[in-house]
Design a protein around this motif. Structure first.
Motif: not given
Length: 786
Positions: A599, A567, A547
């Motif tokens: 995520v 992402l 990330l």
């Protein structure tokens, strides 16, 4: 008895001791003895074995005696009485029988008592009162009585009490009317043992009296056989399956017997079918193969089992499970056929329903996925044999999700049913229409003469699907994207054809709908997607996904108000890849769920680290897809992570595009409420990209909205072209919702958004997306510790 000449009659007298006292000339001639030699001799020596021949009841006897030529004669003996009535001698008359005695004469001379004990049954002579005057040994055995007991017994009392009255009545009528007696009775022995007997008898007039001469035949075996037959008959009558017995005679095999179950099943009474051809109930034009097999088996006189349809008397068709077995006589010849008929209509209909349910879609009635694969495999096999074309057409309805979300699922079901009917009406009976899943259909078009013919068929289907569907007073617009693949050009197996049609359908959908035929470039694109999916699995396994965090700035103070998690994929060959390069494929393959979990974990860890560093009021926003948030475990996963990472309410923001929520308002409202319950906040992304529903936004109680990139990018230099952005900002402010401008790239965009009251901004103008460490460093530079 033979005739005789009276002139040959010889007579002599004998005293009470049997000594001859008179002798006439006929005696001398008959016996060859003169009177001088005969007188004083013992008469028994002349007539046979001493003392006297055995006389019959009429006082005569047939004897053979020596003479000059051996002869046979009838001897009559009469007693001679004196005045006082005492026997003083005998008168003997000898009547010669002309010639040698015949066989019948010799048999007629046999004494009755010598015969009766040889009879196979019981023999009896009764007087009208029922007294037994003569009997044989068999009667003694059956009744278990001694001779002296039988001599005093009454025949009526030797029978079972149930038979006595009728037997006495019949005996009386026989004596009165000279009728023949025939009756079945049960002898009851002294031990109580019963013996069933068939009595036959007749009246005989003898020496002025009337007697019943009769015989009894033991019918125990016959009675047992009859009981067995009656049991079989009752069993046949009680059987729930039909039984039919037909003769083995000619081609008709006429019926001889049917049981009540047959009558109940077919509706025909026994009197209506006996004598008829056993095939008269055949349903015309049905099950010809089964009937042919049955005819062959009957001709060969062997067993056969068939399942076929017949007609009841009322004309109704029923399914008949029939077992036919030949019946042989004692010589091994087939005389009859026995058929066991089972009405399997209900089970057949049930099996058909189950088969239909297994192979057909419950909503539309179309073939389902299983049946479609079977039909397509069969079509490809025949096409290979006959060198013909087969087309597979994949159909996906456009915006079907919006139909469900806008008009409700009942409307969606109604649309699917109408589409199914239209598809079915657009093809031939030999073709197959199947519902694969949801709003996706497949058509299998067999025996296609050319691709041009296929195109015309598919275009007819497309036009049929463009007509709106009426539901609840509204007209629901319907459209579809169609992909076409043909055997053998685009694939040589059923799976290859469906994959090719699927690729063509997606090409049509990406081009705005319509019809698209498969091409080789699609295969290359498909292979690229397959490679990408494989690589994404490796990216998850090897932790190649990471990330970056883009700060969200306060439009006036310039302070950081939060971060958006972005992402990235560190591809071993292609380098760092943006989400646009792989998320669409991840969404299609379902890998988006596992990626989304990664995520969320990394975003929560980043938020925790910010809190530990003292930044307690900076939320982290995470974008989620429909496939993720529509899962029943999504909210529970959010709550579990916030607890695990120690995050207070308001730390995590879930960003969802506005259009997704509007398509399914119910889900949107439930999602917003559930997120509030677990301490996460809903953020509307791409605000203004489509049609906004202000009332719906108020119902959601959202925390903030993000202007669509298009609205921001339309702000040109000197603030021109920003009317959409201004209107959206005004809406947000009027609803008391924080408005965020994202993808801000120019100073003009910054100034326009700030001047018109935009609350926060993010984009390249302010800062590139940062790693977690770089984000914390930025915070240290821009603002004080909270």
């Amino acid at each position: 008895m033979s005739a005789f000449d009276p002139s040959e009659q010889a007579s002599f007298l004998a005293d009470e001791a049997g000594t001859i006292i008179t002798w006439n000339p006929q005696c001398a001639t008959l016996f060859g003895l003169p009177a001088a030699d005969a007188l004083g001799r013992d008469a028994a020596q002349l007539l046979g074995s001493p003392p006297w021949p055995v006389l019959r009841e009429d006082g005569t006897a047939r004897v053979d005696f020596p003479a000059p030529s051996p002869r046979t004669a009838i001897v009559a003996l009469a007693a001679q009485l004196d005045a006082s009535g005492a026997a003083r001698g005998y008168s003997v008359t000898v009547i010669p029988v002309a010639g040698a005695p015949s066989e019948s004469e010799r048999l007629g001379a046999t004494a009755l008592r010598d015969v009766v004990d040889l009879l196979p049954g019981t023999f009896y002579i009764l007087n009208p009162e029922g007294r037994i005057l003569m009997w044989n040994d068999n009667l003694e055995r059956v009744c278990e009585m001694m001779p002296e007991e039988l001599a005093t017994a009454n025949a009526f009392e030797m029978l079972d009490a149930r038979d006595r009255v009728e037997f006495a009545d019949r005996v009386h009528r026989m004596f009165e009317d000279n009728t023949e007696l025939e009756m079945e009775v049960d002898y009851v022995a002294r031990s109580g043992r019963e013996t069933p007997v068939l009595l036959r008898g007749a009246r005989i007039d003898c020496t002025g009296g009337q007697y019943l001469f009769g015989m009894g035949i033991d019918i125990s075996k016959r009675r047992a056989h009859e009981r067995q037959l009656n049991l079989y008959k009752r069993a046949l009558n009680a059987a729930s399956n039909g039984v039919i017995i037909a003769q083995n005679g000619g081609a008709d095999h006429p019926i001889e017997y049917v049981n009540p179950a047959f009558e109940r099943i077919t509706g025909y009474g026994a009197d209506e079918v006996i004598g008829r051809d056993s095939r008269f109930m055949a349903a015309p034009g049905m099950d010809t193969d089964e009937r042919s097999r049955m005819r062959q088996a009957l001709h060969a006189q062997r067993s056969v089992h068939v399942v076929m349809r017949n007609l009841r008397k009322n004309g109704e068709v029923f399914w008949n499970d029939l077992h036919i077995t030949p019946v042989h006589d004692d010589n091994g010849l087939v005389t009859h056929f026995v058929g066991i008929l089972v009405d399997v209509t209900a089970s057949k209909q049930r099996a058909d329903r189950l088969e239909h349910e297994v192979n057909h879609d419950s909503l539309t009635g179309l073939a389902n996925r299983t049946l479609m694969w079977d039909r397509l495999d069969h079509a490809v096999h025949l096409a290979q044999r006959h060198q013909t074309l087969v087309a597979a057409v994949l159909i996906d309805l456009d915006n079907f999700k919006a139909i469900n979300d806008t008009f409700g699922h009942d409307a969606g079901d109604a649309v699917l049913k109408v589409v199914a009917r239209r598809l079915q009406a657009s093809v031939r009976d030999s073709d197959t229409v199947a519902r694969m899943s949801g709003d996706e259909f497949v058509m299998v078009l067999v025996d296609q003469p050319s691709l041009r013919f296929t195109l015309r068929m598919v275009e007819r289907v497309r036009r049929a699907l463009t007509m709106p569907v009426a539901f609840g007073g509204s007209e629901i617009p319907v459209g579809a994207s169609l992909g076409v693949a043909a055997f053998p050009h685009d694939g040589r197996t059923a799976p290859d054809l469906v994959r090719a049609a699927d690729m063509a359908m997606y090409r049509a959908k990406n081009n705005g709908g319509g019809v698209h035929f498969y091409s080789s470039e699609m295969r290359l694109a498909s292979e690229a997607r397959a490679t990408l999916a494989c690589n994404m699995k490796s990216a998850l396994d090897d932790d190649e996904l990471f990330l970056l965090f883009q700060p969200r700035m306060d439009a006036r103070s310039g302070k950081v108000r939060g971060f958006e998690a972005l992402l990235r994929w560190r591809h071993p060959v292609n380098g760092v890849m943006l989400p646009a390069a792989f998320l669409a494929e991840a969404e299609e393959s379902g890998q988006i769920v596992e990626i989304g979990n990664r995520v969320l974990d990394q975003a929560c860890a980043f938020a925790r680290d910010l809190r530990h560093a003292g930044y307690t009021a900076l939320p982290v926003a995470v974008n989620v897809s429909h496939r993720e948030y529509s899962r029943p475990t999504f909210i529970a996963g959010i709550a579990e992570r916030m607890s695990r990472y120690g995050l207070p309410p308001g730390t995590i923001e879930i960003e969802i595009p506005e259009a997704d929520l509007i398509w399914n308002p119910g889900l949107g409202r439930d999602l917003a409420a559930q997120l509030r319950d677990v301490g996460a906040m809903l953020s509307i992304d791409q605000f203004g990209r489509g049609i906004s529903d202000l009332n719906f936004l108020q119902q959601l109680s959202v925390r903030q909205v993000k202007l669509s990139k298009a609205a921001v990018h339309n702000i040109a230099d000197h603030g021109r072209g920003g009317s959409l952005a201004k209107a959206l900002i005004d809406i947000g402010r009027n609803l008391d919702i924080t408005v965020v401008g994202e993808a801000v790239e120019t100073e003009a965009q910054v100034e326009f958004l700030r001047s018109h009251g935009c609350d926060q901004m993010q984009g390249q103008w302010f800062c590139e997306p940062l790693s977690a460490d770089a984000a914390r460093h930025l915070l240290a530079q821009r603002q004080h510790m909270a």
